[in-house]
Scaffold this motif. Structure first.
Motif, mmCIF file in Angstrom:
data_model
loop_
_atom_site.group_PDB
_atom_site.id
_atom_site.type_symbol
_atom_site.label_atom_id
_atom_site.label_comp_id
_atom_site.label_asym_id
_atom_site.label_seq_id
_atom_site.Cartn_x
_atom_site.Cartn_y
_atom_site.Cartn_z
ATOM 1 N N PRO A 1 21.225 38.922 38.834
ATOM 2 C CA PRO A 1 19.932 38.745 39.055
ATOM 3 C C PRO A 1 19.390 40.060 39.167
ATOM 4 O O PRO A 1 19.955 40.988 39.590
ATOM 5 N N LEU A 2 18.078 40.156 38.716
ATOM 6 C CA LEU A 2 17.303 41.394 38.468
ATOM 7 C C LEU A 2 17.027 41.800 39.956
ATOM 8 O O LEU A 2 16.907 43.015 40.414
ATOM 9 N N ASP A 3 16.941 40.643 40.790
ATOM 10 C CA ASP A 3 16.397 41.103 42.408
ATOM 11 C C ASP A 3 17.448 41.901 42.987
ATOM 12 O O ASP A 3 17.091 42.891 43.703
ATOM 13 N N LEU A 4 18.759 41.862 42.533
ATOM 14 C CA LEU A 4 19.966 42.954 43.023
ATOM 15 C C LEU A 4 19.641 44.314 42.843
ATOM 16 O O LEU A 4 19.805 45.003 43.632
ATOM 17 N N PHE A 5 19.181 44.517 41.458
ATOM 18 C CA PHE A 5 18.916 45.808 41.160
ATOM 19 C C PHE A 5 17.650 46.389 41.960
ATOM 20 O O PHE A 5 17.495 47.445 42.294
ATOM 21 N N LEU A 6 16.725 45.721 41.845
ATOM 22 C CA LEU A 6 15.431 45.928 42.577
ATOM 23 C C LEU A 6 15.704 46.386 43.973
ATOM 24 O O LEU A 6 15.068 47.361 44.500
ATOM 25 N N TRP B 1 15.917 37.283 48.723
ATOM 26 C CA TRP B 1 17.162 36.809 49.318
ATOM 27 C C TRP B 1 17.293 35.422 49.103
ATOM 28 O O TRP B 1 18.462 34.974 48.521
ATOM 29 N N ASN B 2 16.442 34.459 48.877
ATOM 30 C CA ASN B 2 16.426 33.159 48.504
ATOM 31 C C ASN B 2 16.809 33.054 46.993
ATOM 32 O O ASN B 2 17.733 32.119 46.869
ATOM 33 N N ASP B 3 16.309 33.847 46.440
ATOM 34 C CA ASP B 3 16.789 33.885 45.002
ATOM 35 C C ASP B 3 18.053 34.051 44.651
ATOM 36 O O ASP B 3 18.813 33.390 43.915
ATOM 37 N N ILE B 4 18.499 35.059 45.311
ATOM 38 C CA ILE B 4 20.039 35.525 45.093
ATOM 39 C C ILE B 4 20.861 34.424 45.814
ATOM 40 O O ILE B 4 22.082 34.124 45.455
ATOM 41 N N TYR B 5 20.739 33.739 46.914
ATOM 42 C CA TYR B 5 21.400 32.834 47.735
ATOM 43 C C TYR B 5 21.527 31.640 46.630
ATOM 44 O O TYR B 5 22.612 31.000 46.461
ATOM 45 N N ASP B 6 20.356 31.067 46.081
ATOM 46 C CA ASP B 6 20.440 30.230 45.068
ATOM 47 C C ASP B 6 21.416 30.364 44.062
ATOM 48 O O ASP B 6 22.178 29.697 43.280
ATOM 49 N N LYS B 7 21.417 31.668 43.649
ATOM 50 C CA LYS B 7 22.222 32.058 42.357
ATOM 51 C C LYS B 7 23.649 32.086 42.814
ATOM 52 O O LYS B 7 24.597 31.541 42.197
ATOM 53 N N ALA B 8 24.135 32.560 44.208
ATOM 54 C CA ALA B 8 25.361 32.275 44.712
ATOM 55 C C ALA B 8 25.824 30.903 44.729
ATOM 56 O O ALA B 8 27.091 30.526 44.289
ATOM 57 N N LEU C 1 28.203 38.702 45.304
ATOM 58 C CA LEU C 1 26.825 38.547 45.204
ATOM 59 C C LEU C 1 26.349 38.660 46.497
ATOM 60 O O LEU C 1 25.469 39.209 46.984
ATOM 61 N N LEU C 2 26.665 37.544 47.514
ATOM 62 C CA LEU C 2 25.936 37.476 48.828
ATOM 63 C C LEU C 2 26.222 38.712 49.626
ATOM 64 O O LEU C 2 25.390 39.251 50.242
ATOM 65 N N ARG C 3 27.528 39.259 49.610
ATOM 66 C CA ARG C 3 27.576 40.429 50.275
ATOM 67 C C ARG C 3 27.039 41.567 49.811
ATOM 68 O O ARG C 3 26.196 41.986 50.694
ATOM 69 N N ASP C 4 26.799 41.775 48.649
ATOM 70 C CA ASP C 4 26.117 42.984 48.046
ATOM 71 C C ASP C 4 24.473 42.643 48.426
ATOM 72 O O ASP C 4 23.809 43.390 48.751
ATOM 73 N N CYS C 5 23.986 41.690 48.116
ATOM 74 C CA CYS C 5 22.536 41.251 48.250
ATOM 75 C C CYS C 5 22.222 41.423 50.057
ATOM 76 O O CYS C 5 21.141 41.989 50.514
ATOM 77 N N ALA C 6 23.195 40.706 50.882
ATOM 78 C CA ALA C 6 22.826 41.153 52.234
ATOM 79 C C ALA C 6 23.117 42.285 52.588
ATOM 80 O O ALA C 6 22.081 42.926 53.555
ATOM 81 N N GLU C 7 23.853 43.282 52.353
ATOM 82 C CA GLU C 7 23.817 44.804 52.542
ATOM 83 C C GLU C 7 22.507 45.439 51.998
ATOM 84 O O GLU C 7 22.005 46.139 52.919
ATOM 85 N N MET C 8 22.171 45.027 50.778
ATOM 86 C CA MET C 8 20.731 45.725 50.330
ATOM 87 C C MET C 8 19.696 45.196 51.073
ATOM 88 O O MET C 8 18.830 46.124 51.450
ATOM 89 N N CYS C 9 19.571 44.037 51.477
ATOM 90 C CA CYS C 9 18.519 43.239 52.094
ATOM 91 C C CYS C 9 18.461 44.093 53.581
ATOM 92 O O CYS C 9 17.335 44.251 54.087
ATOM 93 N N PHE C 10 19.514 43.939 54.120
ATOM 94 C CA PHE C 10 19.707 44.721 55.369
ATOM 95 C C PHE C 10 19.354 46.120 55.734
ATOM 96 O O PHE C 10 18.551 46.508 56.356
#
Length: 138
Positions: free
Chosen positions: A30-35, A51-58, A72-81
């Motif tokens: 997901p591009l969101d992760l890079f952003l 977050w919602n887009d990544i959660y759906d992808k997970a 994916l959840l871990r990485d996105c949660a860390e970046m969102c945090f």
């Protein structure tokens, strides 16, 4: 094997942007992760949407028994945090942290993301870190 940084450094910035968009649009990542990795001040609404887009992808990964779901959840949660900690408004900061905690709890309990591979611990650790941050700061 060649040095990855050297290879990437040989690409123009425009080529790298094109690669990110191309591969994320084709569903590889997901591009969101890079952003979220960008040095940018996102709004709370942006963070929630990403977050919602990544959660759906997970969830999609997990339905397909793809072991990338927990990562994916871990990485996105860390970046969102990390991005949430940059928010100036404490209410928004707490709101994003609470959302992450609730979603990661649901992922481990009701949605069962990563349980097929026994890898839910990957994102539970960041959930606990976010919980500690909330307890200490709010």
């Amino acid at each position: 094997m060649s040095d990855i940084r050297e290879i990437l450094d040989s690409l123009s910035k425009q080529d790298l942007i094109e690669l990110l968009i191309e591969y994320s649009d084709n569903g590889y990542f997901p591009l969101d992760l890079f952003l979220l990795k960008a040095d940018y001040r996102f709004s709370a609404e942006d963070l929630e949407e990403y977050w919602n887009d990544i959660y759906d992808k997970a969830l999609e990964y997990d339905r397909n028994k793809d072991d990338r779901a927990s990562d994916l959840l871990r990485d996105c949660a860390e970046m969102c945090f990390e991005q949430a900690k940059k928010l100036e408004d404490d209410e928004s900061k707490k709101s994003i942290c609470d959302m992450l905690i609730d979603c990661l709890t649901a992922a481990s309990e009701s949605d069962g993301i990563g349980m097929y591979h026994d890898s839910e611990w990957l994102y539970i650790e960041i959930r606990d870190e976010i919980s500690d941050f909330v307890e200490e700061n709010f």
